[in-house]
Design a protein around this motif. Structure first.
Motif, PDB file in Angstrom:
ATOM      1  N   THR A  11       1.752 -12.455  -3.013  1.00  0.00           N
ATOM      2  CA  THR A  11       1.492 -13.029  -1.696  1.00  0.00           C
ATOM      3  C   THR A  11       0.680 -12.025  -0.881  1.00  0.00           C
ATOM      4  OG1 THR A  11       3.527 -12.093  -0.789  1.00  0.00           O
ATOM      5  CG2 THR A  11       3.671 -14.304  -1.721  1.00  0.00           C
ATOM      6  N   PRO A  12      -0.144 -12.514   0.039  1.00  0.00           N
ATOM      7  CA  PRO A  12      -0.927 -11.571   0.842  1.00  0.00           C
ATOM      8  C   PRO A  12      -0.052 -10.703   1.731  1.00  0.00           C
ATOM      9  CG  PRO A  12      -1.289 -13.827   1.584  1.00  0.00           C
ATOM     10  CD  PRO A  12      -0.463 -13.909   0.349  1.00  0.00           C
ATOM     11  N   SER A  13       1.074 -11.235   2.185  1.00  0.00           N
ATOM     12  CA  SER A  13       1.939 -10.423   3.047  1.00  0.00           C
ATOM     13  C   SER A  13       2.546  -9.261   2.275  1.00  0.00           C
ATOM     14  CB  SER A  13       3.042 -11.281   3.662  1.00  0.00           C
ATOM     15  OG  SER A  13       3.861 -11.839   2.651  1.00  0.00           O
ATOM     16  N   ALA A  14       2.914  -9.484   1.016  1.00  0.00           N
ATOM     17  CA  ALA A  14       3.452  -8.393   0.204  1.00  0.00           C
ATOM     18  C   ALA A  14       2.382  -7.344  -0.066  1.00  0.00           C
ATOM     19  CB  ALA A  14       4.004  -8.931  -1.111  1.00  0.00           C
ATOM     20  N   TYR A  15       1.150  -7.804  -0.299  1.00  0.00           N
ATOM     21  CA  TYR A  15       0.046  -6.877  -0.542  1.00  0.00           C
ATOM     22  C   TYR A  15      -0.207  -6.015   0.688  1.00  0.00           C
ATOM     23  CZ  TYR A  15      -4.514  -5.073  -1.825  1.00  0.00           C
ATOM     24  OH  TYR A  15      -5.552  -4.243  -2.116  1.00  0.00           O
ATOM     25  N   VAL A  16      -0.342  -6.655   1.847  1.00  0.00           N
ATOM     26  CA  VAL A  16      -0.693  -5.929   3.058  1.00  0.00           C
ATOM     27  C   VAL A  16       0.482  -5.070   3.541  1.00  0.00           C
ATOM     28  CG1 VAL A  16      -1.422  -6.211   5.455  1.00  0.00           C
ATOM     29  CG2 VAL A  16      -2.458  -7.590   3.676  1.00  0.00           C
ATOM     30  N   ARG A  17       1.716  -5.513   3.280  1.00  0.00           N
ATOM     31  CA  ARG A  17       2.872  -4.703   3.673  1.00  0.00           C
ATOM     32  C   ARG A  17       2.796  -3.333   3.003  1.00  0.00           C
ATOM     33  NH1 ARG A  17       7.206  -6.791   0.942  1.00  0.00           N
ATOM     34  NH2 ARG A  17       6.666  -8.768   1.878  1.00  0.00           N
ATOM     35  N   ARG A  18       2.458  -3.305   1.733  1.00  0.00           N
ATOM     36  CA  ARG A  18       2.336  -2.027   1.029  1.00  0.00           C
ATOM     37  C   ARG A  18       1.156  -1.213   1.558  1.00  0.00           C
ATOM     38  NH1 ARG A  18       5.759  -1.217  -2.975  1.00  0.00           N
ATOM     39  NH2 ARG A  18       6.685  -2.982  -4.032  1.00  0.00           N
ATOM     40  N   VAL A  19       0.056  -1.884   1.886  1.00  0.00           N
ATOM     41  CA  VAL A  19      -1.124  -1.177   2.396  1.00  0.00           C
ATOM     42  C   VAL A  19      -0.825  -0.558   3.760  1.00  0.00           C
ATOM     43  CG1 VAL A  19      -3.479  -1.494   3.238  1.00  0.00           C
ATOM     44  CG2 VAL A  19      -2.797  -2.498   1.076  1.00  0.00           C
ATOM     45  N   VAL A  20      -0.162  -1.306   4.645  1.00  0.00           N
ATOM     46  CA  VAL A  20       0.142  -0.784   5.980  1.00  0.00           C
ATOM     47  C   VAL A  20       1.063   0.426   5.873  1.00  0.00           C
ATOM     48  CG1 VAL A  20       1.329  -1.303   8.143  1.00  0.00           C
ATOM     49  CG2 VAL A  20      -0.330  -2.901   7.232  1.00  0.00           C
ATOM     50  N   VAL A  21       2.057   0.348   4.999  1.00  0.00           N
ATOM     51  CA  VAL A  21       2.950   1.491   4.817  1.00  0.00           C
ATOM     52  C   VAL A  21       2.171   2.698   4.294  1.00  0.00           C
ATOM     53  CG1 VAL A  21       4.880   2.360   3.437  1.00  0.00           C
ATOM     54  CG2 VAL A  21       5.049   0.151   4.575  1.00  0.00           C
ATOM     55  N   GLN A  22       1.260   2.467   3.357  1.00  0.00           N
ATOM     56  CA  GLN A  22       0.434   3.570   2.845  1.00  0.00           C
ATOM     57  C   GLN A  22      -0.406   4.195   3.959  1.00  0.00           C
ATOM     58  OE1 GLN A  22      -1.526   1.512  -0.556  1.00  0.00           O
ATOM     59  NE2 GLN A  22      -1.412   3.543  -1.425  1.00  0.00           N
ATOM     60  N   ILE A  23      -1.023   3.363   4.769  1.00  0.00           N
ATOM     61  CA  ILE A  23      -1.886   3.875   5.833  1.00  0.00           C
ATOM     62  C   ILE A  23      -1.069   4.646   6.863  1.00  0.00           C
ATOM     63  CG2 ILE A  23      -3.342   3.189   7.774  1.00  0.00           C
ATOM     64  CD1 ILE A  23      -4.389   0.940   5.953  1.00  0.00           C
ATOM     65  N   LEU A  24       0.070   4.080   7.279  1.00  0.00           N
ATOM     66  CA  LEU A  24       0.896   4.773   8.264  1.00  0.00           C
ATOM     67  C   LEU A  24       1.423   6.094   7.713  1.00  0.00           C
ATOM     68  CD1 LEU A  24       2.926   1.879   9.883  1.00  0.00           C
ATOM     69  CD2 LEU A  24       0.979   3.106  10.828  1.00  0.00           C
ATOM     70  N   TRP A  25       1.765   6.130   6.448  1.00  0.00           N
ATOM     71  CA  TRP A  25       2.270   7.359   5.853  1.00  0.00           C
ATOM     72  C   TRP A  25       1.137   8.359   5.629  1.00  0.00           C
ATOM     73  CZ3 TRP A  25       6.629   9.772   5.466  1.00  0.00           C
ATOM     74  CH2 TRP A  25       6.769  10.814   4.568  1.00  0.00           C
ATOM     75  N   HIS A  26      -0.021   7.872   5.223  1.00  0.00           N
ATOM     76  CA  HIS A  26      -1.156   8.749   4.930  1.00  0.00           C
ATOM     77  C   HIS A  26      -1.717   9.378   6.196  1.00  0.00           C
ATOM     78  CE1 HIS A  26      -5.436   9.569   3.731  1.00  0.00           C
ATOM     79  NE2 HIS A  26      -4.790  10.141   2.750  1.00  0.00           N
ATOM     80  N   ARG A  27      -1.671   8.650   7.294  1.00  0.00           N
ATOM     81  CA  ARG A  27      -2.233   9.128   8.558  1.00  0.00           C
ATOM     82  C   ARG A  27      -1.149   9.276   9.628  1.00  0.00           C
ATOM     83  NH1 ARG A  27      -7.174   9.683   7.103  1.00  0.00           N
ATOM     84  NH2 ARG A  27      -8.480   8.004   6.410  1.00  0.00           N
ATOM     85  N   TRP A  28      -0.016   9.840   9.258  1.00  0.00           N
ATOM     86  CA  TRP A  28       1.106   9.965  10.192  1.00  0.00           C
ATOM     87  C   TRP A  28       0.736  10.795  11.412  1.00  0.00           C
ATOM     88  CZ3 TRP A  28       2.815  14.788  11.371  1.00  0.00           C
ATOM     89  CH2 TRP A  28       2.451  15.806  10.490  1.00  0.00           C
ATOM     90  N   TRP A  29      -0.091  11.786  11.225  1.00  0.00           N
ATOM     91  CA  TRP A  29      -0.465  12.663  12.321  1.00  0.00           C
ATOM     92  C   TRP A  29      -1.308  11.931  13.361  1.00  0.00           C
ATOM     93  CZ3 TRP A  29      -5.648  12.757  12.679  1.00  0.00           C
ATOM     94  CH2 TRP A  29      -6.365  12.429  11.527  1.00  0.00           C
ATOM     95  N   ALA A  30      -2.081  10.936  12.936  1.00  0.00           N
ATOM     96  CA  ALA A  30      -2.989  10.246  13.862  1.00  0.00           C
ATOM     97  C   ALA A  30      -2.236   9.394  14.874  1.00  0.00           C
ATOM     98  CB  ALA A  30      -3.973   9.380  13.086  1.00  0.00           C
ATOM     99  N   TRP A  31      -1.131   8.835  14.501  1.00  0.00           N
ATOM    100  CA  TRP A  31      -0.376   8.033  15.457  1.00  0.00           C
ATOM    101  C   TRP A  31       0.757   8.810  16.116  1.00  0.00           C
ATOM    102  CZ3 TRP A  31       4.716   7.329  14.178  1.00  0.00           C
ATOM    103  CH2 TRP A  31       5.057   7.428  12.840  1.00  0.00           C
ATOM    104  N   LEU A  32       1.174   9.917  15.512  1.00  0.00           N
ATOM    105  CA  LEU A  32       2.269  10.688  16.089  1.00  0.00           C
ATOM    106  C   LEU A  32       1.783  11.718  17.113  1.00  0.00           C
ATOM    107  CD1 LEU A  32       5.314  10.999  15.907  1.00  0.00           C
ATOM    108  CD2 LEU A  32       4.963  12.763  14.196  1.00  0.00           C
ATOM    109  N   THR A  33       0.623  12.306  16.915  1.00  0.00           N
ATOM    110  CA  THR A  33       0.112  13.353  17.788  1.00  0.00           C
ATOM    111  C   THR A  33      -0.060  12.896  19.246  1.00  0.00           C
ATOM    112  OG1 THR A  33      -0.992  14.389  15.909  1.00  0.00           O
ATOM    113  CG2 THR A  33      -1.745  15.039  18.100  1.00  0.00           C
TER     114      THR A  33
END
Length: 162
Positions: A11-33
């Protein structure tokens, strides 16, 4: 040793759910700083607390939604909807699509694999390129007698990651 799955689709939601988690984890400093900077600035001026909460509750959900729509309509997400079978061999994965659209079979070698993640219901294989692309193979699609071989082949796809 070769294992071929039954036909499955995602499903597209399952696909994008994993992508969003990857992006948030990969760029944690960009949203936390910015949030941490606002809370530090709040030590001198109380208005910065409100700015930090506006970031958290107004800006960031909009950005997550923007990322969702960007990746939900990507070619990889559209391919995740198609019914497909996956054939795992010792050094490669072959994805054959069985949908109405004519999509050529994809062969991915172990050199193109970034990581393999085994979960309770599925095995997710992340690829190096394009960025944030992956395939999630439900364990229900693997024939019962071949699940142990399937998991062994998945572990062997990226031996340097274990």
């Amino acid at each position: 040793m070769t294992v071929r799955t039954d036909i499955f689709s995602g499903t597209p939601s399952a696909y994008v759910r994993r992508v969003v988690v990857q992006i948030l984890w990969h760029r944690w400093w960009a949203w936390l700083t910015p949030v941490v900077a606002c809370f530090v600035a709040a030590a001198w001026e109380a208005v910065w607390i409100f700015v930090a909460f506006m970031l958290l509750f107004m800006l960031y959900p909009g950005l997550v939604l923007l990322v969702y729509y960007y990746y939900a309509f990507s070619p990889e997400a559209l391919r995740s909807l198609e019914p497909k079978t996956v054939e795992l061999t010792d050094g490669a994965i072959t994805v054959t699509y069985h949908g109405e659209r004519h999509i050529e079979p994809q062969t991915i070698t172990s050199a193109d694999i970034k990581s393999v993640e085994a979960g309770y219901k599925a095995v997710t294989i992340y690829f190096k390129k394009p960025r944030y692309s992956h395939i999630s193979i439900p364990l229900d699609a693997v024939p019962d007698g071949q699940r142990a071989e399937f998991l062994t082949l998945c572990e062997n796809l990226a031996p340097d990651l274990a």
